[in-house]
Structures are given as C-alpha cells and as structure tokens.
Design a protein around this motif. Structure first.
Motif, PDB file in Angstrom:
ATOM      1  N   UNK A   1       0.825  -1.203   0.000  1.00 17.49           N
ATOM      2  CA  UNK A   1       0.000   0.000   0.000  1.00 17.49           C
ATOM      3  C   UNK A   1       0.863   1.258   0.000  1.00 17.49           C
ATOM      4  N   UNK A   2       2.060   1.184   0.543  1.00 17.39           N
ATOM      5  CA  UNK A   2       2.914   2.358   0.636  1.00 17.39           C
ATOM      6  C   UNK A   2       3.959   2.416  -0.462  1.00 17.39           C
ATOM      7  N   UNK A   3       4.464   1.284  -0.863  1.00 17.61           N
ATOM      8  CA  UNK A   3       5.601   1.246  -1.794  1.00 17.61           C
ATOM      9  C   UNK A   3       5.199   0.844  -3.206  1.00 17.61           C
ATOM     10  N   UNK A   4       4.064   1.270  -3.657  1.00 22.01           N
ATOM     11  CA  UNK A   4       3.653   0.905  -5.011  1.00 22.01           C
ATOM     12  C   UNK A   4       4.361   1.799  -6.016  1.00 22.01           C
ATOM     13  N   UNK A   5       4.661   1.226  -7.148  1.00 18.62           N
ATOM     14  CA  UNK A   5       5.301   1.983  -8.220  1.00 18.62           C
ATOM     15  C   UNK A   5       4.409   1.894  -9.439  1.00 18.62           C
ATOM     16  N   UNK A   6       4.066   3.010  -9.965  1.00 22.54           N
ATOM     17  CA  UNK A   6       3.229   3.056 -11.147  1.00 22.54           C
ATOM     18  C   UNK A   6       4.061   3.708 -12.247  1.00 22.54           C
ATOM     19  N   UNK A   7       4.364   2.952 -13.276  1.00 23.94           N
ATOM     20  CA  UNK A   7       5.259   3.430 -14.333  1.00 23.94           C
ATOM     21  C   UNK A   7       4.707   4.647 -15.059  1.00 23.94           C
ATOM     22  N   UNK A   8       3.384   4.765 -15.139  1.00 23.47           N
ATOM     23  CA  UNK A   8       2.773   5.884 -15.864  1.00 23.47           C
ATOM     24  C   UNK A   8       2.275   6.983 -14.946  1.00 23.47           C
ATOM     25  N   UNK A   9       2.745   7.035 -13.711  1.00 15.40           N
ATOM     26  CA  UNK A   9       2.272   8.049 -12.764  1.00 15.40           C
ATOM     27  C   UNK A   9       2.581   9.462 -13.261  1.00 15.40           C
ATOM     28  N   UNK A  10       3.685   9.662 -13.927  1.00 15.53           N
ATOM     29  CA  UNK A  10       4.026  10.994 -14.412  1.00 15.53           C
ATOM     30  C   UNK A  10       2.995  11.483 -15.431  1.00 15.53           C
ATOM     31  N   UNK A  11       2.399  10.548 -16.175  1.00 16.89           N
ATOM     32  CA  UNK A  11       1.361  10.947 -17.133  1.00 16.89           C
ATOM     33  C   UNK A  11       0.134  11.489 -16.409  1.00 16.89           C
ATOM     34  N   UNK A  12      -0.202  10.830 -15.316  1.00 19.89           N
ATOM     35  CA  UNK A  12      -1.371  11.241 -14.554  1.00 19.89           C
ATOM     36  C   UNK A  12      -1.120  12.594 -13.901  1.00 19.89           C
ATOM     37  N   UNK A  13       0.065  12.797 -13.367  1.00 22.28           N
ATOM     38  CA  UNK A  13       0.365  14.039 -12.647  1.00 22.28           C
ATOM     39  C   UNK A  13       0.543  15.243 -13.581  1.00 22.28           C
ATOM     40  N   UNK A  14       1.261  15.037 -14.679  1.00 21.04           N
ATOM     41  CA  UNK A  14       1.670  16.186 -15.495  1.00 21.04           C
ATOM     42  C   UNK A  14       0.876  16.362 -16.795  1.00 21.04           C
ATOM     43  N   UNK A  15       0.201  15.331 -17.235  1.00 21.46           N
ATOM     44  CA  UNK A  15      -0.492  15.442 -18.520  1.00 21.46           C
ATOM     45  C   UNK A  15      -2.004  15.337 -18.357  1.00 21.46           C
ATOM     46  N   UNK A  16      -2.462  15.196 -17.142  1.00 22.27           N
ATOM     47  CA  UNK A  16      -3.879  14.927 -16.939  1.00 22.27           C
ATOM     48  C   UNK A  16      -4.746  16.073 -16.724  1.00 22.27           C
TER      49      UNK A  16
END
Length: 67
Positions: A52-67
């Motif tokens: 729950x704490x250490x998840x890595x989402x490879x496309x997280x930058x897309x959600x944060x910066x392009x969403x």
C-alpha cells in the motif's frame, strides 16, 4: 628589522618549555580509546515491503503532469 636566531635555551626558557610540555601531556598525552568498527555501524532488521505504501506506477508521471 633584524632577525635574531635563538641558538640556546636560557634556564627560564627551559622551565617554560618544560611547563608547556607538561601541559601538552596532560591534555593530549593519551590517544582516545579505540572505537571498534562493529560499534560504528547500526543495523536494523529488514521489514517486508508494504504494497500500500511502496507501489510503483510506471505511468504516474502521465497522470500528474499530462492529466
């Protein structure tokens, strides 16, 4: 200005030097106690990863910066 070279100790200089040497020995005459390498390292038991704490989402930058 002339430079005087000191070639011998007068009795007063010898006493001052002896006092200074005694003062140095009292302050710095002994080396500090040795520190063992084992005492310089802190170890902690490993914990299992928390998904729950250490998840890595490879496309997280897309959600944060392009969403």
């Amino acid at each position: 200005m002339t430079h005087r070279t000191h070639t011998h100790d007068t009795p007063r200089d010898a006493v001052d030097a002896a006092d200074a040497a005694d003062a140095r020995r009292q302050s710095f005459g002994r080396l500090p106690e040795r520190i063992r390498p084992e005492d310089t390292v802190e170890t902690k038991p490993a914990t299992r990863p928390d998904p729950a704490r250490d998840t890595y989402h490879a496309d997280e930058w897309l959600i944060r910066y392009c969403g």
